[in-house]
Design a protein around this motif. Sequence first.
Motif, PDB file in Angstrom:
ATOM      1  N   THR A  25       0.943  -1.262   0.047  1.00 14.74           N
ATOM      2  CA  THR A  25       0.136   0.133  -0.098  1.00 14.74           C
ATOM      3  C   THR A  25       0.846   1.165   0.015  1.00 14.74           C
ATOM      4  O   THR A  25       2.033   1.004   0.322  1.00 14.74           O
ATOM      5  N   ARG A  26       0.335   2.355  -0.214  1.00 12.01           N
ATOM      6  CA  ARG A  26       0.983   3.586  -0.200  1.00 12.01           C
ATOM      7  C   ARG A  26       1.820   3.668   1.156  1.00 12.01           C
ATOM      8  O   ARG A  26       2.801   4.279   1.262  1.00 12.01           O
ATOM      9  N   ALA A  27       0.953   3.697   2.179  1.00 14.96           N
ATOM     10  CA  ALA A  27       1.412   3.843   3.531  1.00 14.96           C
ATOM     11  C   ALA A  27       2.643   2.971   4.015  1.00 14.96           C
ATOM     12  O   ALA A  27       3.688   3.364   4.488  1.00 14.96           O
ATOM     13  N   GLN A  28       2.607   1.637   3.401  1.00 10.92           N
ATOM     14  CA  GLN A  28       3.628   0.743   3.485  1.00 10.92           C
ATOM     15  C   GLN A  28       4.783   1.003   2.560  1.00 10.92           C
ATOM     16  O   GLN A  28       5.910   1.006   3.196  1.00 10.92           O
ATOM     17  N   GLN A  29       4.810   1.709   1.581  1.00  5.90           N
ATOM     18  CA  GLN A  29       5.769   2.011   0.553  1.00  5.90           C
ATOM     19  C   GLN A  29       6.617   3.172   1.307  1.00  5.90           C
ATOM     20  O   GLN A  29       7.720   3.252   1.338  1.00  5.90           O
ATOM     21  N   ILE A  30       5.674   4.154   1.959  1.00  9.26           N
ATOM     22  CA  ILE A  30       6.400   5.392   2.426  1.00  9.26           C
ATOM     23  C   ILE A  30       7.037   4.938   3.768  1.00  9.26           C
ATOM     24  O   ILE A  30       8.266   5.250   4.111  1.00  9.26           O
ATOM     25  N   ALA A  31       6.510   3.970   4.360  1.00  3.62           N
ATOM     26  CA  ALA A  31       7.060   3.631   5.694  1.00  3.62           C
ATOM     27  C   ALA A  31       8.461   2.799   5.594  1.00  3.62           C
ATOM     28  O   ALA A  31       9.503   3.184   6.214  1.00  3.62           O
ATOM     29  N   ARG A  32       8.393   2.295   4.365  1.00  2.00           N
ATOM     30  CA  ARG A  32       9.661   1.337   4.250  1.00  2.00           C
ATOM     31  C   ARG A  32      10.802   2.298   3.416  1.00  2.00           C
ATOM     32  O   ARG A  32      12.074   1.905   3.856  1.00  2.00           O
ATOM     33  N   LEU A  61      18.157  17.082   2.574  1.00  2.00           N
ATOM     34  CA  LEU A  61      18.675  15.763   1.860  1.00  2.00           C
ATOM     35  C   LEU A  61      18.095  14.415   2.606  1.00  2.00           C
ATOM     36  O   LEU A  61      17.909  13.332   1.716  1.00  2.00           O
ATOM     37  N   ARG A  62      17.649  14.459   3.583  1.00  2.00           N
ATOM     38  CA  ARG A  62      17.059  13.226   4.032  1.00  2.00           C
ATOM     39  C   ARG A  62      15.702  13.019   3.328  1.00  2.00           C
ATOM     40  O   ARG A  62      15.221  11.814   2.848  1.00  2.00           O
ATOM     41  N   SER A  63      15.005  13.917   2.936  1.00  2.00           N
ATOM     42  CA  SER A  63      13.843  13.904   2.182  1.00  2.00           C
ATOM     43  C   SER A  63      14.214  13.530   0.753  1.00  2.00           C
ATOM     44  O   SER A  63      13.345  12.895   0.051  1.00  2.00           O
ATOM     45  N   ILE A  64      15.244  13.767   0.309  1.00  2.00           N
ATOM     46  CA  ILE A  64      15.606  13.603  -1.175  1.00  2.00           C
ATOM     47  C   ILE A  64      16.080  11.909  -1.170  1.00  2.00           C
ATOM     48  O   ILE A  64      15.561  11.180  -2.157  1.00  2.00           O
ATOM     49  N   ALA A  65      16.469  11.456  -0.139  1.00  2.00           N
ATOM     50  CA  ALA A  65      17.055  10.000   0.116  1.00  2.00           C
ATOM     51  C   ALA A  65      15.632   9.179   0.196  1.00  2.00           C
ATOM     52  O   ALA A  65      15.650   8.197  -0.387  1.00  2.00           O
ATOM     53  N   ILE A  66      14.668   9.794   0.975  1.00  2.00           N
ATOM     54  CA  ILE A  66      13.188   8.908   0.892  1.00  2.00           C
ATOM     55  C   ILE A  66      12.643   9.093  -0.210  1.00  2.00           C
ATOM     56  O   ILE A  66      12.073   8.085  -0.738  1.00  2.00           O
ATOM     57  N   LEU A  67      12.759  10.209  -1.236  1.00  2.00           N
ATOM     58  CA  LEU A  67      12.138  10.209  -2.401  1.00  2.00           C
ATOM     59  C   LEU A  67      12.561   9.173  -3.282  1.00  2.00           C
ATOM     60  O   LEU A  67      11.944   8.521  -4.260  1.00  2.00           O
ATOM     61  N   LEU A  68      13.887   9.139  -3.491  1.00  2.00           N
ATOM     62  CA  LEU A  68      14.534   8.257  -4.056  1.00  2.00           C
ATOM     63  C   LEU A  68      14.316   6.772  -3.689  1.00  2.00           C
ATOM     64  O   LEU A  68      13.923   5.709  -4.642  1.00  2.00           O
ATOM     65  N   SER A  69      14.295   6.441  -2.279  1.00  2.00           N
ATOM     66  CA  SER A  69      13.972   5.091  -2.248  1.00  2.00           C
ATOM     67  C   SER A  69      12.375   4.803  -2.468  1.00  2.00           C
ATOM     68  O   SER A  69      12.176   3.882  -3.057  1.00  2.00           O
ATOM     69  N   LEU A  70      11.515   5.844  -2.255  1.00  2.00           N
ATOM     70  CA  LEU A  70      10.347   5.665  -2.473  1.00  2.00           C
ATOM     71  C   LEU A  70       9.788   5.324  -4.054  1.00  2.00           C
ATOM     72  O   LEU A  70       9.091   4.658  -4.270  1.00  2.00           O
ATOM     73  N   HIS A  71      10.473   6.221  -4.864  1.00  2.00           N
ATOM     74  CA  HIS A  71      10.474   6.036  -6.393  1.00  2.00           C
ATOM     75  C   HIS A  71      10.903   4.595  -6.946  1.00  2.00           C
ATOM     76  O   HIS A  71      10.402   4.061  -7.453  1.00  2.00           O
TER      77      HIS A  71
END
Length: 546
Positions: A25-32, A61-71
């Motif tokens: 789910t979207r929530a699971q993707q963001i959490a991971r 940059l932490r948000s950038i790392a999360i965006l890269l992981s999420l994508h």
Amino acid sequence: MSRAAKNPRGSGPAPSRVLIPRKLTRAQQIARAIGCADSPAMRSLVDHAAPRFGRPRKLPLRSIAILLSLHAIRTGSSMIISRIVSTADDLTPSERHTIGIPKGVALNDKRIRSGVTALIGRSAAGLQIPHDHPEADPVTGEVIDCLPGCPHVDIGLDEILTDIVLASLPTDYLSSLPTAIAVDGTDIESHYRSRRPGPTTLAGQNWDCVDTEVALGKRTPTDRRRNEFYLGYEAHIATIVPTGTAQEIPLLAVGLALRPGVRERCPAALAIIRRLDRVTEVLADRAYTTAKPEHWARPLRTMGITETKDLHESQRGVRPGPVPDTIWLDARLHSAAIPIDLRELDPPRPADTATTKARRREEFDRRRKYEYVAHKAPDPVTGAQRFKGPALAGRVRCRNVPKSMRSDPATRPLTACQKGTPCGCGATVTVPVTALERDRQPLPWQSTAWAKSWNRRSRIEGLNGLARYLDVNLNRGFIRCRGRAATGLLTAFALLGMNVRRLHKWHTSRELDDPWRLVLDEEPDDRPLDHYYRTDRRARSPGARP
């Protein structure tokens, strides 16, 4: 009778019930994605890439790392900045707040590209944390050992890429996996072509690319393509292999190193092995194992790592042994009393049937009767090891070793040695560590035990297929950037997303708890699992119709 117990065709085996895994789910993707970005290695990279002076970034940059992981978790189609921007635009205000994007900050191409460039630059430069104590005595010059709490870190691009891939696996789960790995390389063609006209060939080195760090590589021919050259990099990927034939583990990437073309294969693989730190066995093909001993076999032996490998034609055959009446046969020490018909055996071919392969490997197993057996453990200083002859080990009967003649003749063959004539059946030999250092391995080549161990290497071939065609489209155009650091960083994030998806699918399809669910303390996913029925059509009864 249940549907799973009867065959609709009326004969043959009953179909098996196969569960279809749930999608994240979207929530699971963001959490991971947050869990991966908050791993110690990723936090260290982000902290080093953050500016020390000037105005802070509006997009951390932490948000950038999360965006890269999420994508990477959401899609395996491409790692292009414009696609990452599309993933960011798809976030709701609450999701933006969850991943740390300040309110009112626009997620445009320029800001995201700037953050990704900062991570790429820091990855290329490496991470260095100084010692918290003097490194050497100022008077004597003696190096001072680090204390247990010393924060010193000095790692390069290869280690950073491996850390990013490992961030996709929870620490406790990673420590529970086996300690054997398989390593192999796959080509990553550059998005940029040569600016010179004409074909790209090795003879004339006719290439001039915008990406100045690429080199010419060579693809081996397969059913999909012919033998050809390409401009780009070679990605060396490692995966965990089971230690036993009955052990079942998911197919995951645990290491990554990039090199231009087909250069420096051994240093790239060794960098992954050193970073994993838990490796006890390595399976690699001839691209690594045929290198000089100082480049591959010796570093592995120094680290206490064994290897299972396939021998090249130049590594096979009969060579004189360290003492008279002994021979090296396919890199194993044997008595010269071994029958002639066992010296030159044809290995099984890939097209042979399973029965033919088993019969040929039984012939290789017969050699073990005449093989020398380790008498002591290797010397901790010199690495030399004592071996005793097959008659002393009780494997054969030899007329020159009276004790062996009292053995059971049904299980121990009699050699052709004449009494009183010197032979190598009862000798004890000290073999230096440098003797056939490149070719030796714990299991006899092409034996049944060796084949079972070597067949585990097919997992890395399957992982490369997943990364190239099935789960991730790691082909030309997947990454559109220049430089080894940029290509490696985006490839590492792509493997991170593949690991997260595969970890969830593997456990869900077996009705097991996803390791990330346990780490993140998520509520159990009670969504019903869909399923289908599969029948093995190859296992029909002999009288069944085709």
